[in-house]
Design a protein around this motif. Structure first.
Motif, PDB file in Angstrom:
ATOM      1  N   THR A 128      20.408  42.180  40.577  1.00 39.28           N
ATOM      2  CA  THR A 128      20.957  43.011  41.658  1.00 39.28           C
ATOM      3  C   THR A 128      20.817  42.337  43.025  1.00 39.28           C
ATOM      4  N   ASP A 129      20.579  41.025  43.029  1.00 40.38           N
ATOM      5  CA  ASP A 129      20.384  40.368  44.326  1.00 40.38           C
ATOM      6  C   ASP A 129      21.697  40.049  45.040  1.00 40.38           C
ATOM      7  N   ARG A 130      22.835  40.060  44.327  1.00 40.14           N
ATOM      8  CA  ARG A 130      24.144  39.889  44.968  1.00 40.14           C
ATOM      9  C   ARG A 130      25.149  40.832  44.342  1.00 40.14           C
ATOM     10  N   ALA A 131      26.011  41.427  45.182  1.00 41.37           N
ATOM     11  CA  ALA A 131      27.043  42.327  44.668  1.00 41.37           C
ATOM     12  C   ALA A 131      28.133  41.515  43.977  1.00 41.37           C
ATOM     13  N   LEU A 132      28.637  42.037  42.877  1.00 39.13           N
ATOM     14  CA  LEU A 132      29.683  41.316  42.137  1.00 39.13           C
ATOM     15  C   LEU A 132      31.081  41.815  42.462  1.00 39.13           C
ATOM     16  N   LEU A 133      31.172  42.972  43.072  1.00 39.78           N
ATOM     17  CA  LEU A 133      32.476  43.442  43.554  1.00 39.78           C
ATOM     18  C   LEU A 133      32.236  44.484  44.628  1.00 39.78           C
ATOM     19  N   GLY A 134      33.333  44.774  45.365  1.00 43.24           N
ATOM     20  CA  GLY A 134      33.246  45.751  46.444  1.00 43.24           C
ATOM     21  C   GLY A 134      34.560  46.479  46.595  1.00 43.24           C
ATOM     22  N   GLY A 135      34.769  47.010  47.789  1.00 40.99           N
ATOM     23  CA  GLY A 135      35.918  47.885  48.020  1.00 40.99           C
ATOM     24  C   GLY A 135      37.268  47.223  47.800  1.00 40.99           C
ATOM     25  N   LEU A 136      37.412  45.978  48.216  1.00 39.22           N
ATOM     26  CA  LEU A 136      38.712  45.308  48.044  1.00 39.22           C
ATOM     27  C   LEU A 136      39.038  45.146  46.567  1.00 39.22           C
ATOM     28  N   MET A 137      38.061  44.689  45.818  1.00 42.27           N
ATOM     29  CA  MET A 137      38.293  44.487  44.381  1.00 42.27           C
ATOM     30  C   MET A 137      38.479  45.827  43.665  1.00 42.27           C
ATOM     31  N   GLY A 138      37.772  46.847  44.131  1.00 45.19           N
ATOM     32  CA  GLY A 138      37.955  48.177  43.545  1.00 45.19           C
ATOM     33  C   GLY A 138      39.368  48.689  43.764  1.00 45.19           C
ATOM     34  N   GLN A 139      39.875  48.471  44.985  1.00 45.59           N
ATOM     35  CA  GLN A 139      41.253  48.893  45.286  1.00 45.59           C
ATOM     36  C   GLN A 139      42.247  48.133  44.418  1.00 45.59           C
ATOM     37  N   TYR A 140      42.005  46.829  44.268  1.00 47.15           N
ATOM     38  CA  TYR A 140      42.894  46.012  43.435  1.00 47.15           C
ATOM     39  C   TYR A 140      42.840  46.466  41.976  1.00 47.15           C
ATOM     40  N   ALA A 141      41.635  46.754  41.478  1.00 46.06           N
ATOM     41  CA  ALA A 141      41.475  47.213  40.090  1.00 46.06           C
ATOM     42  C   ALA A 141      42.302  48.473  39.846  1.00 46.06           C
ATOM     43  N   ALA A 142      42.325  49.362  40.828  1.00 47.27           N
ATOM     44  CA  ALA A 142      43.108  50.602  40.673  1.00 47.27           C
ATOM     45  C   ALA A 142      44.592  50.277  40.533  1.00 47.27           C
ATOM     46  N   THR A 143      45.083  49.297  41.278  1.00 46.64           N
ATOM     47  CA  THR A 143      46.514  48.952  41.184  1.00 46.64           C
ATOM     48  C   THR A 143      46.857  48.326  39.839  1.00 46.64           C
ATOM     49  N   LYS A 144      45.864  47.785  39.154  1.00 45.65           N
ATOM     50  CA  LYS A 144      46.098  47.167  37.836  1.00 45.65           C
ATOM     51  C   LYS A 144      45.959  48.173  36.687  1.00 45.65           C
ATOM     52  N   GLY A 145      45.613  49.410  37.010  1.00 50.02           N
ATOM     53  CA  GLY A 145      45.465  50.429  35.972  1.00 50.02           C
ATOM     54  C   GLY A 145      44.149  50.354  35.222  1.00 50.02           C
ATOM     55  N   ILE A 146      43.190  49.577  35.750  1.00 49.07           N
ATOM     56  CA  ILE A 146      41.833  49.546  35.165  1.00 49.07           C
ATOM     57  C   ILE A 146      41.209  50.922  35.390  1.00 49.07           C
ATOM     58  N   VAL A 147      40.610  51.514  34.327  1.00 52.07           N
ATOM     59  CA  VAL A 147      40.169  52.904  34.459  1.00 52.07           C
ATOM     60  C   VAL A 147      38.711  53.042  34.882  1.00 52.07           C
ATOM     61  N   ALA A 148      37.913  51.998  34.706  1.00 58.08           N
ATOM     62  CA  ALA A 148      36.521  52.043  35.179  1.00 58.08           C
ATOM     63  C   ALA A 148      35.991  50.626  35.318  1.00 58.08           C
ATOM     64  N   LEU A 149      34.978  50.490  36.161  1.00 57.14           N
ATOM     65  CA  LEU A 149      34.304  49.206  36.355  1.00 57.14           C
ATOM     66  C   LEU A 149      32.843  49.398  35.972  1.00 57.14           C
ATOM     67  N   VAL A 150      32.407  48.664  34.957  1.00 53.59           N
ATOM     68  CA  VAL A 150      31.028  48.762  34.468  1.00 53.59           C
ATOM     69  C   VAL A 150      30.362  47.426  34.769  1.00 53.59           C
ATOM     70  N   VAL A 151      29.344  47.462  35.615  1.00 51.25           N
ATOM     71  CA  VAL A 151      28.755  46.212  36.106  1.00 51.25           C
ATOM     72  C   VAL A 151      27.256  46.204  35.821  1.00 51.25           C
TER      73      VAL A 151
END
Ligand SMILES: O=C([O-])CC(=O)C(=O)O
Ligand SMILES: [Mg+2]
Length: 224
Positions: A93-116
């Motif tokens: 947990t010392d570095r984030a692997l994704l954030g708001g921009l990638m989350g927004q992009y994931a939504a446009t691709k129809g990805i239904v959840a992000l499990v990290v």
């Protein structure tokens, strides 16, 4: 030189009917339906999950070097609608692997959840624009983008092995995993548990809930 990225073949997508059946259940029921050990432990809903929402989809597995999200970007580019992106990063947990921009992009691709199995950042943005995010932590420190990584191979997330195409049932209690080849069996068992819990709720309300098994299992010795 570009970084190495192994990519295995994509798994067949599950029937929509099966996904629909699981969306009416819950991660706890799926866990019970598979012997109470189907869960990826330590991952909780961090952002984007609505009250009572249950998100279901086949895993798109991603293995990345802790603290680096180059292959996560690649996975988002090629994910199929309805998939759950599962990012194995060793729980660091010392570095984030994704954030708001990638989350927004994931939504446009129809990805239904992000499990990290690791950290994310930009929680408020994720809440607004991303599919629901399940992770082990939050940090403002951002990722490197150097690779290497692996796509659609087996991964270890929160103590369980997840294979590409396994079904994930994600809700406010966390993430349950259904191995692809056991999908029908475990879904049916979870549905049976749903029905038996409904009967138990009725019995609780009517004051007829059977409590006899407790004293049968327990020898209470009073002490003063
Ligand atoms: O910088 C990154 O790769 C992650 C991030 O904050 C975002 O997706 O908004
Ligand atoms: Mg950001």
């Amino acid at each position: 030189m570009p970084a190495d990225c192994l990519m295995y073949p994509a798994s067949p997508l599950p029937p929509a009917e099966l996904v629909g059946r699981l969306e009416r259940l819950a991660s706890a029921l799926v866990s019970d339906g598979s012997g109470r050990w189907a869960g990826a432990t330590g991952l909780g809903p961090i952002a984007g999950l609505k009250p009572g929402q249950v998100v279901v989809g086949p895993a798109f597995t991603v293995r990345t070097r802790p603290g680096d999200n180059l292959v996560v970007h690649k996975a988002m580019d090629i994910a199929r609608p309805g998939e759950v992106l599962v990012v194995a990063a060793g729980g660091h947990t010392d570095r984030a692997l994704l954030g708001g921009l990638m989350g927004q992009y994931a939504a446009t691709k129809g990805i239904v959840a992000l499990v990290v199995d690791g950290a994310v950042r930009d929680r408020s943005d994720l809440d607004r624009v991303s599919p629901p995010v399940f992770a082990t932590g939050l940090t403002h420190l951002g990722p490197y983008k150097n690779g290497p990584g692996e796509l659609r191979g087996p991964v270890s997330v929160g103590g369980v092995v997840i294979r590409d195409g396994d079904l994930l049932v994600c809700d406010e209690d966390g993430v349950a995993v259904i191995p692809r080849h056991r999908a029908e069996e475990i879904t049916s068992a979870a549905e049976a548990k749903f029905d038996s819990e409904a009967a138990e709720r009725r019995a609780i309300a009517e004051g007829t809930w059977d409590r006899s098994w407790i004293d049968a299992a327990l020898a209470v010795r009073e002490v003063s």
